[in-house]
Design a protein around this motif. Structure first.
Motif, PDB file in Angstrom:
ATOM      1  N   TYR A 116       0.812  -1.219   0.000  1.00  0.00           N
ATOM      2  CA  TYR A 116       0.000   0.000   0.000  1.00  0.00           C
ATOM      3  C   TYR A 116       0.847   1.271   0.000  1.00  0.00           C
ATOM      4  O   TYR A 116       0.326   2.366  -0.246  1.00  0.00           O
ATOM      5  CB  TYR A 116      -0.916   0.026   1.225  1.00  0.00           C
ATOM      6  CG  TYR A 116      -2.215  -0.713   1.052  1.00  0.00           C
ATOM      7  CD1 TYR A 116      -3.257  -0.172   0.313  1.00  0.00           C
ATOM      8  CD2 TYR A 116      -2.408  -1.960   1.645  1.00  0.00           C
ATOM      9  CE1 TYR A 116      -4.461  -0.846   0.160  1.00  0.00           C
ATOM     10  CE2 TYR A 116      -3.607  -2.656   1.501  1.00  0.00           C
ATOM     11  CZ  TYR A 116      -4.622  -2.083   0.756  1.00  0.00           C
ATOM     12  OH  TYR A 116      -5.806  -2.759   0.615  1.00  0.00           O
ATOM     13  N   LYS A 144       0.432   4.196  -2.493  1.00  0.00           N
ATOM     14  CA  LYS A 144      -0.769   3.909  -3.292  1.00  0.00           C
ATOM     15  C   LYS A 144      -2.056   4.425  -2.641  1.00  0.00           C
ATOM     16  O   LYS A 144      -3.153   4.040  -3.035  1.00  0.00           O
ATOM     17  CB  LYS A 144      -0.887   2.409  -3.550  1.00  0.00           C
ATOM     18  CG  LYS A 144       0.282   1.811  -4.321  1.00  0.00           C
ATOM     19  CD  LYS A 144       0.064   0.343  -4.601  1.00  0.00           C
ATOM     20  CE  LYS A 144       1.234  -0.281  -5.323  1.00  0.00           C
ATOM     21  NZ  LYS A 144       2.418  -0.419  -4.468  1.00  0.00           N
ATOM     22  N   SER A 185      -4.681   6.794  -2.520  1.00  0.00           N
ATOM     23  CA  SER A 185      -5.195   7.805  -3.452  1.00  0.00           C
ATOM     24  C   SER A 185      -6.280   8.649  -2.798  1.00  0.00           C
ATOM     25  O   SER A 185      -6.817   8.294  -1.751  1.00  0.00           O
ATOM     26  CB  SER A 185      -5.751   7.131  -4.708  1.00  0.00           C
ATOM     27  OG  SER A 185      -6.802   6.238  -4.365  1.00  0.00           O
ATOM     28  N   GLY A 186      -6.591   9.761  -3.436  1.00  0.00           N
ATOM     29  CA  GLY A 186      -7.669  10.640  -2.974  1.00  0.00           C
ATOM     30  C   GLY A 186      -8.803  10.642  -3.967  1.00  0.00           C
ATOM     31  O   GLY A 186      -8.935   9.747  -4.805  1.00  0.00           O
ATOM     32  N   GLU A 187      -9.636  11.666  -3.875  1.00  0.00           N
ATOM     33  CA  GLU A 187     -10.758  11.813  -4.807  1.00  0.00           C
ATOM     34  C   GLU A 187     -10.818  13.243  -5.313  1.00  0.00           C
ATOM     35  O   GLU A 187     -10.278  14.167  -4.688  1.00  0.00           O
ATOM     36  CB  GLU A 187     -12.092  11.480  -4.120  1.00  0.00           C
ATOM     37  CG  GLU A 187     -12.200  10.071  -3.584  1.00  0.00           C
ATOM     38  CD  GLU A 187     -12.054  10.011  -2.077  1.00  0.00           C
ATOM     39  OE1 GLU A 187     -12.378  10.998  -1.395  1.00  0.00           O
ATOM     40  OE2 GLU A 187     -11.592   8.963  -1.590  1.00  0.00           O
ATOM     41  N   GLN A 195      -7.806  14.603  -0.108  1.00  0.00           N
ATOM     42  CA  GLN A 195      -6.559  13.845  -0.019  1.00  0.00           C
ATOM     43  C   GLN A 195      -6.417  13.270   1.381  1.00  0.00           C
ATOM     44  O   GLN A 195      -6.963  13.804   2.351  1.00  0.00           O
ATOM     45  CB  GLN A 195      -5.361  14.716  -0.385  1.00  0.00           C
ATOM     46  CG  GLN A 195      -5.136  15.918   0.501  1.00  0.00           C
ATOM     47  CD  GLN A 195      -4.053  16.845  -0.059  1.00  0.00           C
ATOM     48  OE1 GLN A 195      -3.985  17.085  -1.267  1.00  0.00           O
ATOM     49  NE2 GLN A 195      -3.214  17.365   0.822  1.00  0.00           N
TER      50      GLN A 195
END
Length: 484
Positions: free
Chosen positions: A117, A120, A122-124, A138
């Motif tokens: 992980y 890796k 990630s956000g949106e 984030q």
């Protein structure tokens, strides 16, 4: 065999500033293992926090693949040193050497899982739409985190706490249990060899007052605790009274096993005896309340009696590979378990097997089966944390579920049936965070572990365990600025 007894702070082994020590005795024969285990003082805790705080910015910004490489190397070193680490665990708290090895190799797999992980997370993002605002979410590390480990599975519990914190860019301070500090004290050299920068992971030892110093510390952003419900409440209270730090708690259990009349009897007996007695019953989610449907109760009771008597023959010196079951962790734990059993006998409870000490030395308690205790009896309601099960019968599915859920705890459960529909139906109604179907529950790196009700809050292991060391940050960008 020599072993490390000092604190590991900022990449170096250091002596306690207070000169206080813990004493460890071998529970097999009460011989002294060491009376020079350095116990952290408030100054030592502050030094560990300062080291972790100083190391945080660089570790947070280290590329994910570099953090992963260090974590993977540490996993390799756990495997390479499994014999040494298992021996230390066995000497400190009586864990059979064969089990101790498995409980180190499992954490190695967990370190590898979380290494995957690193980098890796990630956000949106969300489009402006008509409000003209571009939205970003984030996920960021919390900063300095701390963990307080229980003694019954030191390496597993440490990995559940440290590995996800490392993958997400946090720094860490681990306090080992005063009953089993030897194994993780050896981590310092392995952490350095793996390449962790100084201060990223710090290992300290001590009793409850050291845990309180961590829980109250104003510079610690999150604390993860494994232990009793009473101690967990104190950790939460300390967090609330200090800086409202994030808290996750994995507390006690009084887990049920539901055995229906269509179950594979041999399988149900195996998991209610050998699987339950693993680590001498000192497993928080072990199913100690065995509920059996009336139709098969006589056969099950006779079979479990035989299984527990055979298990007693496999109890002995934990340093031997042939030993399946060892002593309880120390004299205090022995007295606690025997207190439950003696009180039960005084109250007239029926003991099918055990109920006594094995041998004339060490902290061995015979595998014990108690028949039909009252639902208000302490042996039925309280976590004994020893090789003791109680058996009650039920008529139908509804009564089984009612009996299973009649507890303040909700950590684990297991059920045995050949009916898949019933298995899934009952599992959905059990008030427990983990459920095993046709087996005792077993943890996995891919799935979360934790409880309902007074068995705790938060989760460890799996993707959910990763989230415990992250906090979301929302960023809104006004896209209308500069528009003509």
């Amino acid at each position: 065999m020599s072993f490390e007894t000092r604190l590991f702070i900022n990449g170096e082994y250091v002596e306690s500033s207070s000169g206080e020590y813990l004493t460890i005795r071998n529970p097999t024969d009460d011989t002294l293992v060491s009376d020079k285990i350095h116990a952290a003082s408030e100054v030592d805790v502050d030094n560990a926090v300062a080291a972790a705080k100083a190391a945080f910015p660089k570790w947070r910004d280290t590329a994910g693949h570099k953090r992963a490489a260090i974590m993977l190397k540490f996993a390799d070193l756990l495997e390479k040193n499994v014999d040494m680490l298992a021996s230390l665990e066995s000497r400190a708290m009586g864990q059979p050497i064969s089990l101790a090895k498995r409980m180190i190799l499992g954490p190695a797999a967990l370190w590898r899982y979380y290494a995957g992980y690193a980098g890796k997370v990630s956000g949106e993002s969300f489009p402006p739409d008509e409000d003209g605002t571009y939205k970003i979410v984030q996920y960021e590390p919390l900063g300095v985190c701390a963990g307080i480990s229980a003694w019954n599975g030191t390496h597993v519990l440490s990995a559940w706490k440290i590995a996800p914190a490392m993958a997400t860019g946090n720094t860490f301070i681990l306090k080992s249990s005063e009953k089993s500090p030897l194994g993780v004290a050896a981590y310092g050299n392995l952490l350095n060899e793996a390449g962790f920068p100084p201060g990223v992971v710090n290992i300290i030892a001590g009793g409850g007052k050291v845990g309180a110093l961590l829980a109250y510390h104003m510079q610690i952003a999150k604390i993860a605790f494994t232990g009793s419900a009473a101690a967990g409440r104190k950790v939460m209270e300390a967090a609330a009274k200090s800086n409202l730090k994030h808290v996750s708690l994995e507390l006690g259990g009084k887990s049920p096993a539901l055995i229906f009349d269509d179950a594979d009897l041999e399988n149900a007996v195996e998991h209610s005896s050998t699987s339950f007695l693993r680590n001498s019953g000192q497993i928080c989610f072990a199913a100690s309340r065995v509920l059996v449907q009336e139709g098969i109760a006589p056969k099950f009771i006779e079979a479990i009696k035989t299984a527990f008597e055979k298990a007693a023959d496999k109890m002995g010196d934990p340093s031997l590979e042939t030993t399946a079951f060892g002593p309880l962790a120390d004299q205090a734990q022995f007295e606690r378990v025997m207190g439950f059993l003696n009180d039960g006998k005084a109250a007239g409870l029926q003991y099918l097997t055990g109920g006594a000490r094995k041998g004339d030395k060490g902290t061995f308690v015979l595998p014990t089966v108690i028949l039909n205790p009252d639902v208000k009896a302490k042996v039925y309601t309280d976590e004994i944390f020893g090789p003791v099960i109680s058996i009650k019968t039920f008529k139908d599915e509804a009564e089984a579920i009612e009996l299973a859920n009649n507890t303040t705890y909700g950590l684990g459960a297991s059920l045995y049936t050949a009916d898949v529909a019933r298995a899934l139906r009952v599992a959905s109604k059990l008030e427990a965070g983990t459920v095993g179907i046709n087996s005792a529950f077993a943890t996995s790196p891919q799935t979360p572990f934790g409880g309902h009700k007074q068995s705790g809050i938060g989760r460890e292991s799996g993707p959910e365990g990763l989230k415990e060391y992250l906090q979301p940050k929302t960023i809104h960008i006004n896209m209308n600025v500069g528009k003509k």
